[in-house]
Design an enzyme around this catalytic site. Structure first.
Site, PDB file in Angstrom:
ATOM      1  N   ARG A  26       0.816  -1.216   0.026  1.00 30.71           N
ATOM      2  CA  ARG A  26      -0.196   0.097   0.021  1.00 30.71           C
ATOM      3  C   ARG A  26       0.794   1.326   0.002  1.00 30.71           C
ATOM      4  NH1 ARG A  26      -5.042  -1.466   4.172  1.00 30.71           N
ATOM      5  NH2 ARG A  26      -5.332  -3.471   3.180  1.00 30.71           N
ATOM      6  N   VAL A  65     -10.512   4.796 -23.582  1.00 31.82           N
ATOM      7  CA  VAL A  65     -11.678   4.693 -24.581  1.00 31.82           C
ATOM      8  C   VAL A  65     -11.804   3.675 -25.417  1.00 31.82           C
ATOM      9  CG1 VAL A  65     -12.894   6.233 -26.221  1.00 31.82           C
ATOM     10  CG2 VAL A  65     -11.312   7.502 -24.512  1.00 31.82           C
ATOM     11  N   GLY A  75     -12.590   0.384 -24.773  1.00 26.90           N
ATOM     12  CA  GLY A  75     -12.029  -0.914 -24.071  1.00 26.90           C
ATOM     13  C   GLY A  75     -11.099  -1.648 -24.776  1.00 26.90           C
ATOM     14  N   ILE A 110     -10.944  -1.882 -28.059  1.00 23.82           N
ATOM     15  CA  ILE A 110     -10.840  -1.115 -29.482  1.00 23.82           C
ATOM     16  C   ILE A 110      -9.251  -0.445 -29.431  1.00 23.82           C
ATOM     17  CG2 ILE A 110     -11.688  -0.209 -31.233  1.00 23.82           C
ATOM     18  CD1 ILE A 110     -14.378  -0.306 -29.852  1.00 23.82           C
ATOM     19  N   GLY A 131     -19.502  -7.723 -15.299  1.00 23.40           N
ATOM     20  CA  GLY A 131     -18.437  -6.569 -14.956  1.00 23.40           C
ATOM     21  C   GLY A 131     -18.095  -5.465 -15.997  1.00 23.40           C
ATOM     22  N   GLU A 143     -19.186   0.508 -14.113  1.00 24.14           N
ATOM     23  CA  GLU A 143     -18.358   0.740 -13.251  1.00 24.14           C
ATOM     24  C   GLU A 143     -18.769   0.678 -11.782  1.00 24.14           C
ATOM     25  OE1 GLU A 143     -15.385   2.750 -14.004  1.00 24.14           O
ATOM     26  OE2 GLU A 143     -16.144   2.015 -16.095  1.00 24.14           O
ATOM     27  N   LYS A 146     -14.959   9.874 -22.337  1.00 23.04           N
ATOM     28  CA  LYS A 146     -14.282   9.555 -23.357  1.00 23.04           C
ATOM     29  C   LYS A 146     -14.458  10.313 -24.497  1.00 23.04           C
ATOM     30  CE  LYS A 146     -15.106   4.709 -21.788  1.00 23.04           C
ATOM     31  NZ  LYS A 146     -16.028   3.538 -21.820  1.00 23.04           N
ATOM     32  N   GLY A 183     -15.059  -4.641 -20.125  1.00 27.43           N
ATOM     33  CA  GLY A 183     -14.900  -6.225 -19.528  1.00 27.43           C
ATOM     34  C   GLY A 183     -13.469  -6.081 -19.268  1.00 27.43           C
TER      35      GLY A 183
END
Ligand code: HSE
Length: 372
Positions: free
Chosen positions: A45, A115, A117, A119, A170, A173, A188, A285
């Site tokens: 941490r 932006v 995921g 792609i 999943g 957010e 985005k 995802g």
């Protein structure tokens, strides 16, 4: 490459999994609050430990949110470390500070997974803008909203049921408001517009409306009239400068956007020479997003950072006129712009985007969608 991975949630865990068998990317530290044990990895941490370790050349930020993500990223860059992030909120918010810092410190920075995921949109946009005047960017940029709207349209699901499914898969957010109120898409399109147009858009000048208030009856009305509702982002050059906004939009059957299923994204740019080009793929995802983080790490290994010049902060002006479907209000202004009735809603005549978004702020229970 020795990497410190910040965050071990959906994306962080995915990056760990996808780099396990690689000899060129070594996850040396994971910084997280969870109590996890990972063979050969120091889980801590204490972020200062990463800054002090000169063998760590790269920080992957997969925490999300503005703070402490930005504080950690800024400190990493100042310490001369390269950074890869999937954090669109941070990249969009601190864009005008981030880029000069990266350039001044001569480190490498990439944010492809921020932006789209899985792609490679931002990487491609960075290439496009090298030799092209980008006229517009936008499309479907939120997998959760697309999943909800697609399931409401194709399967007749109620909004709440479709949202719960998206969360269980999943896509959503941690706070679903970020998705359904359009905030994720807002960050985005701001980030995409910044890259495309070489500016830093003033966030407050970019209006956003999400899908929280859509009902099955709205969707049924749209289907009857040949429209499909999607959450669409728009960023474009105009005669006055730039226009950018996020809003539910009714797409006609002949438009590609109308046919995008599940959690997929469809992101399009229009270039002065290249014309319209669209990228389509998994927009959310664990593994699609982690894939683009790993792609960015491979680019850093090859010495390729991402840098788009930024001429300064500008405000978007959204005086373009559109027709809107509105359900859930009836006041003097709405009546004055109403042209026809659609089911339990009304359709306006042409109204300026900024004007209707300003009105909507005082009618938070309404559902509104632009009509293309
Ligand atoms: N919650 C986001 C989405 C994840 O649904 O698209 C990717 O940013």
């Amino acid at each position: 490459m020795n990497v410190a991975l910040l965050g071990f949630g959906v994306v962080g865990r995915g990056v760990y999994d996808l780099t396990l068998d690689r000899s060129d990317i070594n996850i040396k530290y994971v910084v997280c609050l969870e109590d996890v044990t990972l063979p050969g990895v120091t889980v801590t941490r204490d972020y200062q430990q990463i800054l002090n370790d000169e063998t760590v050349d790269t920080v992957v930020e997969a925490m999300g949110g503005l703070h402490p993500a930005w504080d950690f990223v800024k400190a990493a860059i100042e310490a001369g470390k390269n950074v890869v992030t999937s954090n669109k909120a941070m990249a969009a918010t601190f864009y005008d500070e981030l880029l000069p810092l990266v350039q001044g410190k001569k480190v490498l920075f990439r944010c492809t997974a921020a932006v789209g995921g899985g792609i490679g949109w931002l990487s491609e946009l960075g290439r496009v803008r090298r030799c092209e005047t980008v006229l517009s960017v936008g499309g479907i940029m939120n997998g959760t909203c697309n999943y909800i709207l697609d399931n409401m349209t194709r399967q007749g699901l109620d909004y709440d049921v479709a949202l719960k499914q998206a969360q269980s898969l999943g896509y959503a957010e941690a706070n679903p408001s970020t998705d359904v109120d359009g905030i994720d898409t807002w960050h985005k399109i701001i980030l995409s517009s910044n890259v495309a147009f070489g500016v830093s858009l003033d966030k407050q000048s970019v209006p956003v409306c999400g899908i929280r208030n859509i009902q099955a009856a709205d969707v049924a009305e749209f289907t009857k009239r040949g429209y499909t509702c999607k959450l669409i982002s728009t960023g474009k050059r105009t005669e006055n400068g730039f226009s950018a906004y996020v809003q539910p939009t009714l797409c006609k059957a002949e438009e590609l956007e109308a046919h995008i299923p599940m959690n997929f994204n469809l992101i399009t740019f229009e270039g002065a020479s290249a014309g319209r080009q669209s990228l389509y793929g998994q927009g959310a995802g664990r593994y699609p997003t982690a894939y683009n983080v790993v792609q960015d790490l491979c680019d850093l290994l090859a010495g390729n950072g991402f840098y788009a010049p930024c001429t300064g902060t500008v405000a978007a002006k959204n005086d373009g006129l559109l027709r809107f479907y509105v359900r859930g209000a009836s006041d003097a202004w709405l009546q004055s712009v109403t042209a026809e009735s659609w089911g339990s809603g009304v359709v306006t005549g042409p109204v300026a985007v900024d004007e209707i978004h300003a009105w909507l702020k005082n009618h938070p229970d309404c559902f509104m969608a632009a009509i293309r």
